[in-house]
Design a protein around this motif. Structure first.
Motif, mmCIF file in Angstrom:
data_model
loop_
_atom_site.group_PDB
_atom_site.id
_atom_site.type_symbol
_atom_site.label_atom_id
_atom_site.label_comp_id
_atom_site.label_asym_id
_atom_site.label_seq_id
_atom_site.Cartn_x
_atom_site.Cartn_y
_atom_site.Cartn_z
ATOM 1 N N LEU A 123 37.359 10.400 25.733
ATOM 2 C CA LEU A 123 38.274 11.520 25.902
ATOM 3 C C LEU A 123 37.530 12.856 25.844
ATOM 4 O O LEU A 123 37.642 13.686 26.747
ATOM 5 N N PHE A 124 36.744 13.037 24.783
ATOM 6 C CA PHE A 124 36.105 14.344 24.602
ATOM 7 C C PHE A 124 34.916 14.538 25.533
ATOM 8 O O PHE A 124 34.758 15.610 26.130
ATOM 9 N N ALA A 125 34.098 13.508 25.673
ATOM 10 C CA ALA A 125 32.917 13.660 26.530
ATOM 11 C C ALA A 125 33.345 13.883 27.978
ATOM 12 O O ALA A 125 32.978 14.880 28.600
ATOM 13 N N VAL A 126 34.158 12.963 28.514
ATOM 14 C CA VAL A 126 34.510 13.045 29.931
ATOM 15 C C VAL A 126 35.388 14.262 30.205
ATOM 16 O O VAL A 126 35.224 14.940 31.221
ATOM 17 N N GLY A 127 36.303 14.564 29.284
ATOM 18 C CA GLY A 127 37.170 15.735 29.464
ATOM 19 C C GLY A 127 36.357 17.013 29.575
ATOM 20 O O GLY A 127 36.539 17.806 30.514
ATOM 21 N N THR A 128 35.430 17.197 28.646
ATOM 22 C CA THR A 128 34.597 18.407 28.681
ATOM 23 C C THR A 128 33.742 18.436 29.937
ATOM 24 O O THR A 128 33.600 19.473 30.589
ATOM 25 N N GLU A 129 33.176 17.276 30.281
ATOM 26 C CA GLU A 129 32.310 17.222 31.457
ATOM 27 C C GLU A 129 33.068 17.583 32.726
ATOM 28 O O GLU A 129 32.565 18.299 33.581
ATOM 29 N N LEU A 130 34.296 17.094 32.839
ATOM 30 C CA LEU A 130 35.085 17.371 34.044
ATOM 31 C C LEU A 130 35.360 18.865 34.149
ATOM 32 O O LEU A 130 35.190 19.471 35.211
#
Lengths: 342, 378
Positions: A123-130
């Motif tokens: 959630l946090f990694a991919v959300g921030t990356e997007l």
């Protein structure tokens, strides 16, 4: 004379024993139409051998691909089978125990904890990356001098093995000699002792930070390629129609970019669910169990406790989760693509 | 006062390797409510001109005025013109209705009013049944209607159309052409229409601006372009089938002066009105142009008859085209649908002496048109 006779018998034979018809289906109808067309035009019927060839051809063509998948399917099936046994390297024998491992898995706390760690990480990694990737892609999608310089530089983090990147980050985050902590101490002396992955409280933040550093460029590159492939006329039309830049971004750019975002998300979500190297290189899952995600849990079961069966069960559950998520997302992607193609 | 005015407009595309002068010193005034066609072959600069008017392309030099505003430095959003794109440029992820109301939504018009305008425009273009569909399920003709609707819903004062019919099949093209003409009459907007099809231009436009090689060749009504072409290019580009050109030399003997086709295929007596031009232009190589419609099979007292042999006969239904071989050269004429010819048949045809155009071979200028306009002004 002889040929004529053979012709005759053949066609009579075909009339009597009507050829085995393939089950109805769009492709078969087409093939059938072709066959009957040929039969009518050449004045002779198609032989059974020919029909068999037509049916077998698709399977023959796909055979090499099937052979290739053996290398994947055999270990997969073996793993699934082991997850249904009590296979442990410390015991000489093992036997089939059905879904026992899974029952234990779902009733114990370790699995749910690992699932939660993986979920939070994704959630946090991919959300921030997007979010960051989208902003970077939009900024680099212009023909300015700076954009031209930064575009090739963007790929640099992807050229380092994640394990090595993590080890470097680990050194930089050291409370004794880490350069990051040094710079933080310039703002506030207390931050010199900021524990990063050393504390259960900040461990997740730390690995997510490293993941974001490594993989944001991946999403930015994909979205940049997407932005550049978008058809121009709709954007020109929107300008002429008097739409503001924000309106164009919201109503045109975002939806038209959606398929590319979904592709980037599919890659990153799958990668993050099976994330191993960053948290393992950082703390091997610690401190405590704060970074024990599904992969590290499975690894620990299989290689530390030599409990191959439980490790396999973890892996199979991970596979099911990834399978379902990617299936849903690919379906969504296909739907959008179809809608967008005029 | 012209509603759209282009003054000395230039467009130069620069890339590392080359520099393309796409539009050169374009001067064009389009009056309010006029239907103006920009006509020319591919790459002549007509679409570049249109994109400069709408603001999608920067203006290299010169001025563009819309109404009394100089729009050079205004963004497309600020120019308040509507445009229909060659590729329709529909928003594929929105429904047809959302596509059409997009310009209104972009300007923040409240939904009830948007819906009202949508109903009006949709019924005007007869696309009310399509509003819930997505663009990808439409035929190209329907997409064209939607793209027109999206431009019209803004009630624009200037409406630009970039080759709107080029992707439609023939029947639909004629139908949509009529519809565009009708819309122009009903709405009384200024329309600027870009096309490479001279039939479309002739059918639609009040005035036609013919462009070639980045330069404006001539602006005028279809009659002006047909009867008094400015140069060889305009004469050749307008008219179907295309005009016949012959290089001629002047032969003077005691009795009369004649124009002799260079290879000697035929000779014509020199029309007396041309004498003054020829005196001034000694040493020029001349060409004459004769339109296929100005050649007849019937002797109407024209002094010039030409004998030829039928080479190609095209049966087209409403009218037939006949190409004769006259000596070394070919001559195409239009005959009625009742007349048929066979290859090799001997045919005698007559040329209308008042409708022959005289060109200078070197400059391409149409000498007879200059004369015509002068005599008209006297």
């Amino acid at each position: 004379m002889f040929h004529q006779k053979r012709f005759l018998t053949q066609s009579v034979f075909m009339k009597e024993a009507s050829p085995v018809r393939p089950k109805a289906g769009r492709d078969n109808v087409y093939v059938e139409a072709l066959i009957s067309f040929e039969a009518r035009n050449t004045g002779r019927s198609v032989s059974r051998w020919r029909q068999f060839q037509d049916k077998a051809k698709p399977y023959l063509i796909i055979l090499p691909a099937f052979l290739l998948t053996i290398g994947i399917l055999v270990p997969f099936a073996t793993g699934v089978y082991w997850s249904l046994t009590d296979y442990n390297l410390m015991r000489p024998q093992f036997e089939f125990i059905g879904i026992g491992n899974y029952v234990e898995l779902f009733s114990g706390g370790e699995f749910w904890h690992a699932l939660k760690v993986s979920g939070v990480y994704v959630l946090f990694a991919v959300g921030t990356e997007l979010l960051l990737g989208l902003i970077i892609a939009l900024l680099l999608n212009q023909e300015t001098f700076l954009a031209k310089i930064f575009r090739p530089l963007l790929i640099l983090p992807l050229l380092i093995a994640p394990v090595i990147a993590t080890l470097i980050w680990k050194l930089m985050m050291s409370t004794d000699f880490g350069v990051i902590n040094y710079f933080l101490s310039l703002f506030n002396p207390e931050l010199k002792e900021f524990p990063w992955a050393g504390s259960p409280k900040y461990a997740m933040l730390t690995v997510v930070l490293i993941d974001v550093w490594i993989f944001t460029p991946f999403i930015a590159l994909l979205l940049l390629a997407g932005l550049r492939s978008l058809p121009q006329p709709p954007f020109e039309a929107a300008q002429v129609d008097g739409a503001s830049r924000w309106f164009i971004f919201r109503v045109l750019t975002l939806p038209m970019l959606a398929p590319f975002m979904v592709i980037a998300l599919i890659f990153r979500i799958i990668d993050s669910i099976r994330m191993f190297d960053i948290p393992f290189a950082m703390t091997k899952g610690g401190p405590g169990d704060s970074l024990m995600n599904l992969q590290i849990q499975a690894y620990t079961e299989a290689f530390t406790y030599l409990n191959i069966s439980v490790g396999s069960a973890y892996m199979f559950v991970t596979w099911v989760i990834i399978f379902i998520i990617s299936k849903l997302m690919v379906g969504y992607w296909m739907k959008w693509r179809q809608r967008l193609s005029a | 006062m012209p509603s759209v005015r282009l003054q000395q407009v230039n467009k130069i595309y620069r890339s590392k390797r080359e520099r393309v002068h796409a539009v050169r010193d374009l001067n064009l005034g389009i009056t309010e409510g006029e239907f103006m066609c920009l006509l020319g072959p591919s790459g002549c600069g007509k679409t570049s001109s249109l994109r400069m008017i709408v603001g999608l392309e920067s203006i290299s030099s010169g001025e563009i005025w819309i109404g009394d505003r100089l729009v050079n430095d205004l963004s497309p959003q600020e120019r308040n013109v509507a445009m229909s794109f060659e590729s329709y440029a529909l928003y594929t992820h929105l429904s047809v209705g959302e596509n059409i109301t997009f310009p209104l939504k972009a300007k923040g018009m409240p939904p009830p009013e948007r819906r009202k305008r949508l109903v009006e425009v949709a019924s005007m273009l007869e696309i009310s049944s399509l509003l819930k569909m997505t663009p990808s399920s439409l035929s190209s003709g329907q997409m064209q209607q939607v793209s027109l609707a999206r431009a019209l819903i803004r009630e624009p004062s200037v409406f630009l159309l970039d080759e709107p019919l080029s992707h439609l099949d023939v029947n639909l093209r004629v139908y949509t052409r009529n519809r565009i003409k009708r819309l122009h009459t009903e709405l009384d907007t200024t329309m600027i229409y870009v096309t490479h099809d001279q039939l479309e231009a002739v059918a639609l436009a009040d005035r036609i601006a013919v462009m070639n090689f980045a330069e404006l060749q001539q602006v005028g009504t279809r009659e002006e372009l047909l009867d008094r072409p400015a140069n060889r290019f305009v004469a050749d580009f307008i008219g179907e089938p295309p005009i016949n050109f012959y290089e001629v030399e002047i032969q003077e003997d005691l009795r009369e002066t004649t124009l002799r086709e260079t290879s000697g295929a035929f000779s014509l007596p020199l029309p007396s009105r041309w004498e003054s031009i020829l005196d001034q232009l000694e040493g020029t190589v001349f060409e004459i142009g004769v339109r296929p419609h100005d050649i007849t099979l019937h002797d109407r007292g024209y002094p010039q008859s030409v004998q030829g042999e039928c080479e190609i006969f095209e049966f087209l239904g409403e009218e037939n085209h006949l190409t004769l071989k006259v000596g070394e050269v070919r001559m195409t004429l239009v005959v009625s649908n009742r007349e048929f010819f066979e290859t090799g048949e001997k045919v005698t045809v007559y040329l209308d002496p008042n409708r022959i155009h005289l060109f200078s071979k070197d400059s391409g200028a149409c000498l007879s048109s200059q004369l015509g306009s002068e005599s008209a002004s006297w």
